[in-house]
Each structure stands twice: as structure tokens, then as C-alpha cells.
Design an enzyme around this catalytic site. Structure first.
Site, mmCIF file in Angstrom:
data_model
loop_
_atom_site.group_PDB
_atom_site.id
_atom_site.type_symbol
_atom_site.label_atom_id
_atom_site.label_comp_id
_atom_site.label_asym_id
_atom_site.label_seq_id
_atom_site.Cartn_x
_atom_site.Cartn_y
_atom_site.Cartn_z
ATOM 1 N N ARG A 163 0.844 -1.180 0.000
ATOM 2 C CA ARG A 163 0.000 0.000 0.000
ATOM 3 C C ARG A 163 0.889 1.243 0.000
ATOM 4 O O ARG A 163 1.760 1.385 0.850
ATOM 5 C CB ARG A 163 -0.892 -0.021 1.243
ATOM 6 N N THR A 186 -0.992 7.622 -0.909
ATOM 7 C CA THR A 186 -2.241 7.597 -1.696
ATOM 8 C C THR A 186 -3.198 6.514 -1.207
ATOM 9 O O THR A 186 -4.373 6.508 -1.572
ATOM 10 C CB THR A 186 -1.930 7.301 -3.176
ATOM 11 N N ASP A 238 -2.298 -3.429 12.445
ATOM 12 C CA ASP A 238 -1.693 -3.886 11.192
ATOM 13 C C ASP A 238 -1.543 -5.411 11.257
ATOM 14 O O ASP A 238 -0.736 -5.933 12.039
ATOM 15 C CB ASP A 238 -0.328 -3.215 10.996
ATOM 16 N N ASP A 264 2.061 -6.827 10.608
ATOM 17 C CA ASP A 264 2.983 -6.560 11.713
ATOM 18 C C ASP A 264 2.675 -7.436 12.911
ATOM 19 O O ASP A 264 3.582 -7.956 13.573
ATOM 20 C CB ASP A 264 2.890 -5.084 12.136
HETATM 21 N N1 URA Z 1 -4.384 -3.271 6.846
HETATM 22 C C1 URA Z 1 -4.198 -3.674 8.123
HETATM 23 O O1 URA Z 1 -3.340 -4.517 8.385
HETATM 24 N N2 URA Z 1 -4.957 -3.128 9.084
HETATM 25 C C2 URA Z 1 -5.911 -2.205 8.841
HETATM 26 O O2 URA Z 1 -6.590 -1.760 9.769
HETATM 27 C C3 URA Z 1 -6.095 -1.792 7.500
HETATM 28 C C4 URA Z 1 -5.322 -2.342 6.519
#
Ligand code: URA
Length: 211
Positions: free
Chosen positions: A106, A110, A202, A205
């Protein structure tokens, strides 16, 4: 094309595992195991109407007509990297289904997906594909992954995630209304940096302990 719809898997076992994933105190080891288990539960629901073939077998007692999922019927595709946490659970359930990978990162400015990797199983065009990614946030990555699967000739795709934001579901309904979405919950919104609220943070992570 009609909208394929959204299924929320509200089974108590799935919801219990979702709570473990959401809790900030859950360590990566438990997060990884739980994501894998939830992947199997969500896939089980997503594949409820998978066609089966008749097969004649012998039990220790008698011959009978039984059912089986024919080889080549199903493939799993993981959106890297967090998708692998779910895909492992699908492989526990269906170890013979080949697993492909789509790399999308990502762009944090953007929030749009950038392609960096594609490896799909041979003959994927003939298979039904279970596309997995824990978080349907903006929906940009899922929609782009589906574009790539369509370009590879895949006709039937189901998208499996742990959490969906309304924004992501709207994006999917607009770009790919024929792709059913199976999720453990629909959360309230995205925050200003594109995270699902209340969400689980995330997913990549937390899965790999890179927080
Ligand atoms: N990706 C993630 O890992 N967590 C989110 O909240 C949004 C996208």
C-alpha cells in the site's frame, strides 16, 4: 451482474477467535495461531456450496457412493504478506489445493495498491479461487488482486477476510459485484490513515512481530 453479497460468520467459535486477534495484548505467537485457525473456519463457510464429485468407495464394512472435492477444483491465493496467515489455515483444511501469491504494497500517501509480485498455480483459470487477505480496508488491494486473477482467466472468486470496513465493501460492490465476501465482522469505519476502526491494527505486523 448482480451483487454476490457479504456473509458474516457469526459462529461463537469464530467470534471468540476474532476477539483474541483484536486484543492489543495478544502476542504474535497466539495471533499467528489464531489467524490460522480462523482462516480454516472462514474457508469452511466460504466453501459451503463447493461442488463435489461422486466417488465409489469401500468402507471396512461395505461399498458406498461418497463425495469428494475433485483435484483442480480449488485454488487459494494469498495477498502478501498478511494473507499468508489466513492461507495457512485454508491449507490445513484442504492440503491439496495449490496456493498462489499476489504481492501488493500500500502506498501510504495515496493508500493505493502497488504491484510487486505475482505467482499463480498452473491451470488456475479452471479453478475456483479463494482469495484471502485479513483486512478489507479501502478495498483497493482486493479489487486489484481480483483484476489480476481475471486477467489470468479465473472466473469464480470468493474473497475471505477477517474484518471488512464499509468503505472496502462498497468498493468491492462497485468494482467486483460478482465476488462474494466472507468475513468475521464488519467494523465501523476507516481512520484517517486507512486503518479499520476498531479493527486489530496492522495484521502483517502483528502476524510477524514487526510492530
Ligand atoms: N491493513 C491492516 O493490516 N490493518 C488495517 O486496519 C487496515 C489495513
Amino acid at each position: 451482474m448482480t451483487a454476490a453479497g457479504v456473509t458474516v460468520v457469526d459462529h461463537p467459535v469464530a467470534q471468540h477467535k476474532l476477539t483474541l486477534l483484536r486484543r492489543a495484548a495478544t502476542p504474535p505467537s497466539l495471533f499467528r495461531r489464531t489467524l490460522r485457525e480462523l482462516g480454516a473456519l472462514l474457508a469452511y463457510e466460504a466453501l459451503r456450496d463447493l461442488p463435489v464429485a461422486a466417488v465409489r468407495i469401500e468402507t471396512p464394512v461395505a461399498e458406498m457412493d461418497a463425495s469428494e472435492i475433485a483435484q483442480g477444483t480449488l485454488a487459494v491465493v494469498s495477498i502478501l504478506r498478511a494473507g499468508n496467515g489466513l492461507a495457512d489455515g485454508v491449507s490445513d483444511l484442504l492440503p491439496d489445493a495449490p496456493v498462489g501469491h499476489i504481492g501488493l504494497r500500500r502506498d501510504e500517501a495515496t493508500l493505493k495498491p502497488e504491484r510487486y509480485y505475482l505467482n499463480l498455480p498452473r491451470g488456475i483459470g479452471r479453478a475456483r479461487v479463494l482469495l484471502v487477505d485479513p483486512m478489507l480496508a479501502t478495498g483497493g488491494s482486493a479489487a486489484d488482486a481480483i483484476d489480476q486473477l481475471r486477467a489470468a482467466g479465473v472466473r469464480e472468486i470468493r474473497f475471505v477476510c477477517v474484518l471488512a470496513a464499509p468503505e472496502g465493501l462498497a468498493h468491492m460492490a462497485e468494482r467486483h459485484p460478482d465476488v462474494p465476501v466472507v468475513t468475521a465482522a464488519i467494523d465501523s469505519r476507516l481512520n484517517e490513515v486507512g486503518y479499520i476502526v476498531p479493527g486489530l491494527g496492522d495484521a502483517g505486523d502483528r502476524l510477524y512481530g514487526t510492530v
